[in-house]
Scaffold this active site. Structure first.
Site, PDB file in Angstrom:
ATOM      1  N   ALA A  57      -1.379  -3.701  -2.195  1.00 40.19           N
ATOM      2  CA  ALA A  57      -1.245  -3.304  -3.588  1.00 40.19           C
ATOM      3  C   ALA A  57      -2.865  -1.973  -4.004  1.00 40.19           C
ATOM      4  O   ALA A  57      -3.366  -2.211  -3.194  1.00 40.19           O
ATOM      5  CB  ALA A  57      -1.507  -3.966  -4.664  1.00 40.19           C
ATOM      6  N   LYS A  85       3.860   0.980  -7.883  1.00 34.46           N
ATOM      7  CA  LYS A  85       3.276   0.758  -9.142  1.00 34.46           C
ATOM      8  C   LYS A  85       2.876   1.145  -9.803  1.00 34.46           C
ATOM      9  O   LYS A  85       2.063   2.346  -9.700  1.00 34.46           O
ATOM     10  CB  LYS A  85       1.991   0.088  -7.825  1.00 34.46           C
ATOM     11  CG  LYS A  85       1.089  -0.992  -8.518  1.00 34.46           C
ATOM     12  CD  LYS A  85      -0.052  -1.197  -7.802  1.00 34.46           C
ATOM     13  CE  LYS A  85      -1.199  -2.012  -8.536  1.00 34.46           C
ATOM     14  NZ  LYS A  85      -2.691  -2.573  -8.009  1.00 34.46           N
TER      15      LYS A  85
END
Lengths: 510, 477
Positions: A57, A85
């Site tokens: 991430a 995201k």
């Protein structure tokens, strides 16, 4: 003017050691930015040595990195199984049962010259908004909760310009994507394991010798060899600043499984008895992991706990990792620059691993040696800047552990009461007493991030800006309700995350 | 808890009235009071260098926001015009002239910073003055002006004007705003300061023996700093900023006000000329008489007292930073306004932010003296030979090594300001950015020519400064 065709040439030879995310990001960026300068780049990696796939991430800065290399978003996302995201959901951090999202956006707008969170704190103290009421005044949080995503608008007057986004991707595929890019730009890849490092009389690294016997000489060595720090530590014995007294987790176990439905446009970090678990949804699977403190939980129990909460059966055998949180004393020593895990390790709680790599590469480019003779000032400036970044990220991560009311396990009792760096204690005190966030120049987390975590973990300031009282409660309530309605409507108008991803897929195939 | 309602300001000069207006507008609305206690004598609360002052970019707007007026009101009340930068005469040696513009200079090419492009072009034989690639410089030379464009694609977005003002006019404006917001002026001047055994201010005593107590005291008494506790010392910066005497006199305007200040060096000091719409003020700075001491107070906020203006920081006016620093400080005071008695975490945070802003502004001024080109004159030879404070030494060393300017927390000036100053003083880096090597001389030259063309065209289309001012202020030029 004559000689218009003339270019200066710099004959600096660069050797990047290690081909993980850090190594290939460095190779790609250096090959793009130093094209035509005469700098030559070689990368040595061994297929036998695994790479650490943490940091799947990211934070929004990765988009600038990709854009500066000219990547097409749809192509990049398709090839790295990436998802969008909008933030990180933190579950059970302040108290068990709590959940908040740290988005890439500010909450609300200034009212009467006073930042929104002061007004919100007043309303919260008076019980006029619920504890999780901040969610309502954030467009990206609303979108994340609805499983929706839309690109921010470039028009600063648009409400849709008020947030940013990042990606969740397969770091192994990303490294491969970067490798193709770098090799196309002249980076020479050498397969092999380093057997020996030879130093010059001045203590700089002269060459590395591979197991094959091949000896590779270079002027600048970029150490991307991971935790071991083959050059920065192995050869140069630089030393390591151990931060485990502030961040006690020292182990992790990771395992992939299938997504539970369409991938969520956010990462999840759930606090557990002796650490926390991540869930990172990619297009084809979800990455899962458990970060824990070996002093409070053994490896088998940690693995069992991870497996027990998976949405679907594991797709591979769990992988175990050990680490020591901290930072190399100096990240640039002589002619060796450490980037990635060789430079330091901070747990991936705020998805900072790739960002710290990116920062290291950016600063290396800013201060790139102009000849084979290193100027120690370049290293001094690099180290000054990277120290600031690492320390400020460290403080922000520690905040998640100390800003807790949990007293249900020995681990959380330890975290809640441990001594913290003065730099963080001062910041927390100022926020607790007065709602003020300390601002600084170098350091990636800005005011909205600190506010998200403070308020998300129930650190409600005792006092707020006295000017907030100049606006009536009714007016504040009206503005908060209006902001929430804006956010709700805007988020509802965004397409479903899965839909955008499949559109991108079609675009790439066609 | 009882809110800290009552504020007493020592000094009813410019700093006192500005602070009173800002505080009253933001805090007195809750039932508190702001009382000013006047001092006899000239107003030297901001600095002693005369009634005219300069504002860095953002200063006119910042002042307007604190006072609740428009930027045009500031120029109107202050008899001022806009400023596009500072002209330096004689600093690189007798007869030399350079211009230090506000706003952007040049434009990057393929990620390579502009100054590296200029250095490459010079290495290829071109004779180039870096600041000629600034729209501010070109407009200033022609005494033309326009407000910056908010559209980043427009060349006008590279402008970032500051301004000039007569502090007496600004004081009157601040007084009006302060009184309208509920501040009041004490009926008698200050006699003395009453303190408790610990040295903490408990009240200001007026000439008529009235006591004015307060929850928070503001020291706007200038360099005398009448409220400063004896233990709250002064960091003396004369080792870096050599001037300690001044003389001020008015001058008559020769035509409409130019959009820049003129700083002229001579053998033993320098002279500042600030243009106003109806005249000008000339201040001569030198060394010897010890009439002022550049430096700053250790703690700008000490217990129940906040020091503002020259009582907290007094700098040689060569950087024109006094008013901008004051605006920054008052903004910090508003956002850090105390809610509990004494100095809590707000004071510590305020002090550290204010101190770094002052220290970094100081560094820029030091460099102006250090980077002089006047040899054979004791005043200037000593300035060139001085040792620099650490952060500035690192900045200078990195610049001289490879043309990079590190920026620290609290910087008032941006990279182009430092680079223009150093390059204008003939100080160059030993090495050029490697990324510039990816460009050939031809593309660099073409880039520079294209830029110069765009800037010259844009400058030619700007209206005269006097006309732009008249339009903004609603009068005739």
């Amino acid at each position: 003017m004559k000689n218009h065709h003339i270019k200066k040439q710099s004959n600096v030879r660069v050797l990047i050691l290690g081909g993980g995310t850090a190594g290939w990001m460095a190779a790609a960026a250096l090959s793009a930015k130093l094209a035509g300068t005469g700098v030559s780049i070689r990368l040595v990696e061994s297929a036998e040595i695994g790479t650490v796939g943490v940091g799947e991430a990211t934070v929004p800065h990765i988009r600038h990195f990709n854009a500066s290399l000219g990547f097409d978003e749809a192509d990049f996302m398709s090839r790295t199984e990436a998802t969008f995201k909008l933030g990180i959901e933190f579950r059970d951090w302040g108290r068990k049962g709590d959940a908040y999202i740290h988005p890439f956006a500010a909450f609300g707008r200034e009212i009467g010259g006073v930042p929104f969170h002061h007004h919100w704190t007043r309303a919260r103290r008076a019980g006029r908004v619920p504890a999780d009421g901040l969610d309502a005044v954030s467009l990206p949080i609303q979108a994340a909760r609805m499983g929706r995503f839309g690109h921010p608008s470039p028009d600063p007057s648009s409400f849709f310009s008020t947030f940013s986004y990042a990606y969740q991707f397969d770091a192994g595929l990303y490294a491969g994507y970067l490798r193709a890019y770098a090799e196309a730009r002249g980076v020479v890849r050498t397969e092999g394991k380093v057997q020996d490092v030879s130093l010059r009389a001045d203590g700089h690294v002269e060459a590395v010798t591979l197991e094959s016997g091949e000896r590779l000489v270079a002027d600048l060595f970029v150490d991307c060899s991971g935790f071991r720090g083959l050059l920065i530590e192995g050869a140069l014995k630089t030393g390591y600043e151990d931060w485990t007294r502030y961040l006690p987790c020292d182990r992790a176990v990771a395992v992939p499984c299938a997504n539970d439905g369409p991938p969520a446009p956010y990462t999840r970090a759930t606090a557990r008895d002796a650490g926390w678990m991540w869930r990172i949804p990619l297009q084809h699977r979800a990455g899962n992991g458990h970060v824990y403190c070996s002093g409070f939980m053994d490896d088998d129990a940690a693995e069992q706990a991870l497996l027990a909460q998976l949405d679907h059966p594991p797709q591979a055998a769990p992988r175990r990792l050990r680490f020591t949180t901290g930072k190399r004393r100096r990240q640039w020593v002589g002619n060796v620059v450490a980037i990635g895990l060789s430079a330091g390790f901070l747990e991936p709680l705020e998805s900072t691993s790739i960002h710290l790599i990116q920062l290291g590469i950016g600063r290396l480019l800013d201060l790139f040696p102009t000849s084979a003779d290193m100027d120690p000032l370049d290293a001094a400036e690099f180290n000054r800047l990277m120290d600031l970044e690492y320390e400020r990220v460290r403080d922000f991560i520690i905040l998640h552990y100390v800003a807790t009311q949990r007293d249900d396990t020995p681990f959380w009792n330890h975290c809640r009461t441990m001594a913290i760096p003065d730099s963080l204690a001062t910041k927390m005190e100022l926020f607790k007493q007065r709602g003020i966030v300390t601002l600084y120049r170098d350091g990636m987390f800005l005011e909205p991030s600190w506010i998200a975590v403070y308020l998300g973990q129930n650190i409600l300031p005792t006092h707020v800006d006295p000017r907030a009282a100049l606006v009536s409660d009714a007016e504040i309530d009206r503005l908060i309700a209006m902001e929430a309605e804006h956010c709700r409507r805007a988020a509802s108008s965004m397409p479903a995350h899965g839909e955008i991803l499949s559109r991108y897929k079609v675009q790439v195939t066609a | 808890m009882k809110p800290l309602h009552d504020i007493t300001v020592a000094g009813a000069g410019f700093v006192g009235w500005l602070a009173a207006a800002a505080l009253a507008r933001n805090h007195a609305g809750r039932g508190g009071s702001v009382t000013l206690v006047p001092l006899p004598g000239l107003d030297d609360s901001l600095d002693p260098f005369g009634p005219a002052t300069a504002l860095l970019p953002g200063g006119v707007e910042g002042l307007a926001a604190l006072l609740g007026v428009t930027p045009a009101d500031i120029l109107r009340a202050g008899d001022g015009g806009f400023s596009l930068g500072t002209a330096f005469q004689g600093w690189e040696g007798p007869g030399s002239v350079s211009f230090l513009p506000f706003g952007q200079t040049g434009a990057d090419l393929k990620g390579v910073a502009f100054h590296h492009l200029v250095w490459r072009a010079r290495a290829a034989g071109a004779s180039i003055r870096m600041t000629d690639y600034s729209l501010s410089t070109l407009a200033a030379q022609a005494e033309r002006f326009a407000l910056p464009s908010p559209d980043p694609r427009s060349v006008l977005s590279t402008l970032a004007p500051g301004g000039f003002a007569d502090l007496r006019g600004l004081t009157a404006l601040a007084q009006r705003q302060a009184l309208a917001a509920g501040a009041r002026l004490a009926t008698a001047p200050l006699s003395h300061v009453r303190r408790d055994a610990a040295g903490r201010v408990t009240a200001l005593v007026l000439a008529d023996d009235t006591d004015i107590p307060a929850d928070l005291f503001i020291d706007a008494t200038g360099a005398r700093a009448l409220l400063a506790a004896p233990g709250n010392g002064w960091h003396d910066w004369r080792c870096w900023l050599p001037c300690d005497q001044y003389a001020v006199e008015p001058a008559t305007a020769d035509g409409p006000p130019p959009p820049y200040a003129l700083h002229s060096a001579d053998a033993t000091g320098w002279t500042r000329r600030i243009p106003l719409r109806t005249g000008a003020w000339v201040t001569r700075l030198g060394r010897g008489a010890g009439r002022f001491t550049s430096g700053r107070r250790d703690l700008a906020w000490d217990a129940n007292t906040v020091l503002l203006g020259a009582s907290a920081c007094l700098l040689d006016p060569v950087g024109g930073v006094a008013l901008s620093l004051l605006i920054t400080t008052i903004r910090h005071l508003l956002s850090h306004y105390p809610v509990t008695p004494g100095s809590g975490p707000e004071a510590a945070s305020f002090n550290s932010q204010v101190a770094v802003a002052m220290d970094r502004a100081r560094d820029f001024l030091i460099l102006r003296f250090k980077a002089n080109g006047r040899t054979g004159e004791a005043f200037w030879d000593a300035a060139r030979a001085m040792d620099l404070p650490d952060p500035l030494a690192h900045k200078m060393a990195l610049y001289e090594s490879r043309g990079r300017i590190p920026l620290y927390d609290g910087e008032l000036f941006d990279r182009p300001d430092w680079i223009n100053l150093l390059d204008g003083a003939g100080i160059r880096a030993r090495r050029c950015d490697v990324q510039a090597n990816g460009l050939n001389d031809g593309e660099i030259m073409a880039h520079l020519e294209r830029l110069r063309g765009v800037l010259l065209r844009a400058a030619g289309e700007l209206p005269p400064h006097a006309q732009a001012l008249a339009q903004l202020l609603g009068g005739t030029p």
